[in-house]
Write a protein that holds these residues in place. Structure first.
Motif, PDB file in Angstrom:
ATOM      1  N   GLU A 198      35.155  34.439  50.989  1.00 12.15           N
ATOM      2  CA  GLU A 198      34.210  34.913  50.077  1.00 12.15           C
ATOM      3  C   GLU A 198      34.454  36.445  49.703  1.00 12.15           C
ATOM      4  O   GLU A 198      34.452  36.737  48.443  1.00 12.15           O
ATOM      5  N   GLU A 199      34.739  37.136  50.542  1.00 12.04           N
ATOM      6  CA  GLU A 199      35.357  38.545  50.100  1.00 12.04           C
ATOM      7  C   GLU A 199      36.592  38.450  49.415  1.00 12.04           C
ATOM      8  O   GLU A 199      36.816  39.178  48.339  1.00 12.04           O
ATOM      9  N   GLU A 200      37.517  37.682  49.788  1.00  8.74           N
ATOM     10  CA  GLU A 200      38.951  37.473  49.056  1.00  8.74           C
ATOM     11  C   GLU A 200      38.582  37.105  47.721  1.00  8.74           C
ATOM     12  O   GLU A 200      39.199  37.654  46.719  1.00  8.74           O
ATOM     13  N   GLU A 201      37.616  36.245  47.647  1.00  9.67           N
ATOM     14  CA  GLU A 201      37.394  35.814  46.263  1.00  9.67           C
ATOM     15  C   GLU A 201      36.836  36.667  45.169  1.00  9.67           C
ATOM     16  O   GLU A 201      37.042  36.769  44.087  1.00  9.67           O
ATOM     17  N   GLU A 202      35.834  37.272  46.019  1.00 11.80           N
ATOM     18  CA  GLU A 202      35.183  38.514  45.086  1.00 11.80           C
ATOM     19  C   GLU A 202      36.290  39.577  44.729  1.00 11.80           C
ATOM     20  O   GLU A 202      36.316  40.036  43.590  1.00 11.80           O
ATOM     21  N   SER A 205      48.698  39.817  33.874  1.00 10.09           N
ATOM     22  CA  SER A 205      48.404  39.269  35.597  1.00 10.09           C
ATOM     23  C   SER A 205      49.907  39.015  36.175  1.00 10.09           C
ATOM     24  O   SER A 205      49.815  39.076  37.373  1.00 10.09           O
ATOM     25  N   GLN A 250      41.883  42.283  32.945  1.00 13.55           N
ATOM     26  CA  GLN A 250      41.480  41.958  31.283  1.00 13.55           C
ATOM     27  C   GLN A 250      41.077  43.261  30.500  1.00 13.55           C
ATOM     28  O   GLN A 250      41.291  43.294  29.423  1.00 13.55           O
ATOM     29  N   ASN A 296      39.590  39.138  44.098  1.00 13.21           N
ATOM     30  CA  ASN A 296      40.343  38.488  43.102  1.00 13.21           C
ATOM     31  C   ASN A 296      39.467  38.483  41.942  1.00 13.21           C
ATOM     32  O   ASN A 296      40.159  38.886  40.805  1.00 13.21           O
ATOM     33  N   GLN A 297      38.299  38.220  41.823  1.00  9.86           N
ATOM     34  CA  GLN A 297      37.677  38.066  40.576  1.00  9.86           C
ATOM     35  C   GLN A 297      37.514  39.648  39.690  1.00  9.86           C
ATOM     36  O   GLN A 297      37.659  39.968  38.687  1.00  9.86           O
ATOM     37  N   GLU A 298      37.241  40.591  40.933  1.00 14.65           N
ATOM     38  CA  GLU A 298      37.344  42.092  40.376  1.00 14.65           C
ATOM     39  C   GLU A 298      38.505  42.512  39.968  1.00 14.65           C
ATOM     40  O   GLU A 298      38.595  43.225  38.571  1.00 14.65           O
ATOM     41  N   MET A 327      40.920  40.443  38.492  1.00 17.72           N
ATOM     42  CA  MET A 327      41.060  39.772  37.188  1.00 17.72           C
ATOM     43  C   MET A 327      40.278  40.691  35.946  1.00 17.72           C
ATOM     44  O   MET A 327      40.709  40.865  34.978  1.00 17.72           O
ATOM     45  N   ILE A 328      39.053  40.819  36.409  1.00 16.34           N
ATOM     46  CA  ILE A 328      38.230  41.675  35.408  1.00 16.34           C
ATOM     47  C   ILE A 328      39.021  42.923  34.967  1.00 16.34           C
ATOM     48  O   ILE A 328      39.239  43.389  33.736  1.00 16.34           O
TER      49      ILE A 328
END
Length: 71
Positions: free
Chosen positions: A48-52, A68, A62, A54-56, A58-59
């Motif tokens: 879950e931390e890794e996914e969070e 990327s 962008q 990764n999302q940060e 990517m933001i």
């Protein structure tokens, strides 16, 4: 390496059995299920931390018009 959520309990069980068999840890027979839940929770929290993160990332990429592929 991708770790799938549905495989986490099995992975946790394999890890605990191997560590126990090698004498690296001791788990009472009646506590194995709880130990599997504990190790599974660590894996899930990590994913879950890794996914969070990764999302940060990517933001950030962008927002700053970065490629990327460079990361």
């Amino acid at each position: 390496m991708k770790i799938y959520m549905k495989l986490i309990p099995s992975i946790a069980q394999d890890i605990l059995r191997a560590l126990s068999k090698n004498g690296d840890i001791e788990i009472k027979d009646n506590m194995m299920d709880e130990a599997i839940l504990d190790v599974s929770k660590v894996f899930r929290d990590y994913l879950e931390e890794e996914e969070e993160l990764n999302q940060e990332a990517m933001i950030f990429i962008q927002k700053n018009n970065l490629a990327s592929k460079d990361f």
